[in-house]
Design a protein around this motif. Structure first.
Motif, short mmCIF file in Angstrom:
data_model
loop_
_atom_site.label_atom_id
_atom_site.label_comp_id
_atom_site.label_asym_id
_atom_site.label_seq_id
_atom_site.Cartn_x
_atom_site.Cartn_y
_atom_site.Cartn_z
N SER A 50 104.04 10.38 -2.77
CA SER A 50 103.39 9.60 -1.69
C SER A 50 104.14 9.23 -0.63
N LEU A 51 105.71 8.84 -1.11
CA LEU A 51 106.67 8.67 -0.31
C LEU A 51 106.95 9.80 0.68
N LYS A 52 106.99 11.04 -0.01
CA LYS A 52 107.31 12.17 0.75
C LYS A 52 106.31 12.41 1.77
N GLU A 78 101.43 -8.23 -16.98
CA GLU A 78 102.15 -8.30 -15.53
C GLU A 78 102.18 -6.94 -15.01
N ILE A 79 102.50 -5.84 -15.84
CA ILE A 79 102.66 -4.53 -15.31
C ILE A 79 101.50 -3.85 -14.89
N ILE A 80 100.11 -4.19 -15.38
CA ILE A 80 98.93 -3.81 -14.82
C ILE A 80 98.70 -4.45 -13.61
N ARG A 81 98.86 -6.00 -13.16
CA ARG A 81 99.02 -6.42 -12.10
C ARG A 81 99.85 -5.58 -11.12
N LEU A 82 101.11 -5.26 -11.10
CA LEU A 82 101.83 -4.56 -10.53
C LEU A 82 101.30 -3.22 -10.16
N LEU A 83 100.79 -2.48 -11.07
CA LEU A 83 100.16 -1.24 -10.75
C LEU A 83 99.01 -1.31 -9.84
N ASP A 84 98.03 -2.38 -10.14
CA ASP A 84 97.09 -2.62 -9.20
C ASP A 84 97.28 -2.97 -7.73
N GLY A 85 98.61 -3.61 -7.56
CA GLY A 85 99.00 -3.92 -6.29
C GLY A 85 99.70 -2.70 -5.65
N HIS A 86 100.25 -1.74 -6.42
CA HIS A 86 100.94 -0.85 -5.89
C HIS A 86 99.87 0.26 -5.73
N HIS A 89 98.66 -0.37 -2.08
CA HIS A 89 99.83 -0.18 -1.18
C HIS A 89 99.63 1.32 -0.78
N LEU A 90 99.61 2.32 -2.17
CA LEU A 90 99.55 3.75 -1.90
C LEU A 90 98.30 4.22 -0.98
N ALA A 91 97.13 3.61 -1.36
CA ALA A 91 95.89 3.92 -0.44
C ALA A 91 96.07 3.46 0.61
N ASN A 92 96.87 2.73 1.27
CA ASN A 92 96.93 2.26 2.75
C ASN A 92 98.08 3.09 3.31
N LEU A 93 98.69 3.96 2.78
CA LEU A 93 99.82 4.65 3.45
C LEU A 93 99.33 5.54 4.58
N TYR A 105 104.13 1.11 3.57
CA TYR A 105 105.38 2.17 3.08
C TYR A 105 106.50 1.36 2.37
N ASP A 106 107.15 0.21 3.12
CA ASP A 106 107.94 -0.63 2.60
C ASP A 106 107.79 -1.12 1.16
N ALA A 107 106.46 -1.60 0.80
CA ALA A 107 106.27 -2.01 -0.33
C ALA A 107 106.06 -0.87 -1.43
N VAL A 108 105.96 0.30 -1.12
CA VAL A 108 105.90 1.37 -1.92
C VAL A 108 107.43 1.81 -2.24
N GLN A 109 108.21 1.65 -1.22
CA GLN A 109 109.50 1.98 -1.32
C GLN A 109 110.48 1.02 -2.39
N ASP A 110 109.77 -0.36 -2.18
CA ASP A 110 110.36 -1.32 -3.20
C ASP A 110 109.76 -1.23 -4.28
N PHE A 111 108.95 -0.53 -4.63
CA PHE A 111 108.14 -0.50 -5.93
C PHE A 111 108.95 0.05 -7.11
N LEU A 112 109.49 1.13 -7.02
CA LEU A 112 110.29 1.57 -7.99
C LEU A 112 111.37 0.82 -8.72
N PRO A 113 112.22 0.23 -7.92
CA PRO A 113 113.25 -0.75 -8.53
C PRO A 113 112.50 -1.95 -9.30
#
Length: 148
Positions: A50-52, A78-86, A89-93, A105-113
């Motif tokens: 998605s970033l690409k 907490e992981i489920i909430r993180l995935l839901d928020g992610h 962000h992905l849907a709004n790219l 896009y910035d939020a998606v970039q910060d997601f993996l770390p």
């Protein structure tokens, strides 16, 4: 003599059962790690694609939905909430507003770390080492006193 042999056989059988239980417990821990790692790789793949492309492909959307469904059984809330928020962000790219798109896009970039730090406690292959129960310690102490 026969009673000593029976005790020895019973002890041997108990120790074999204990070590079989430990082996199966280790297999469960390994299997759990492997399943969690597969989900982690799938999330990473969807995120990087998605970033690409600046776009969440329908196949990736389905993969993310499947990952989220399976993750609820393997990770904490907490992981489920993180995935839901992610997912939001992905849907709004591909948002038409460039400022909104850049924020997502910035939020998606910060997601993996953030994901790496969040799943790390779940990915450890350590197991609680069995301790000697209190009753066994007391029995051992009583045996030492009896022998003296």
């Amino acid at each position: 003599m026969d009673s000593y042999l029976a005790i020895a056989v019973a002890t041997l059988a108990a120790s074999i059962a204990y070590f079989q239980w430990r082996t199966s417990h280790q297999a469960v821990v390994r299997d759990l790690f492997e399943e969690r790692y597969k989900l982690y790789l799938a999330i990473s793949e969807v995120t990087l694609d998605s970033l690409k492309d600046f776009y969440l492909h329908p196949s990736d959307r389905a993969k993310l939905t499947n990952v989220r469904r399976r993750a609820q059984f393997l990770f904490g809330e907490e992981i489920i909430r993180l995935l839901d928020g992610h997912a939001v962000h992905l849907a709004n790219l591909d948002n038409e507003n460039s400022d909104v798109r850049q924020a997502h896009y910035d939020a998606v970039q910060d997601f993996l770390p953030l994901l790496n730090r969040s799943v790390q406690p779940y990915m450890s292959m350590t197991m609680k080492q069995p301790g000697v129960p209190e009753w066994a310690q007391q029995l051992r102490l009583a045996w030492k006193v009896f022998r003296q």
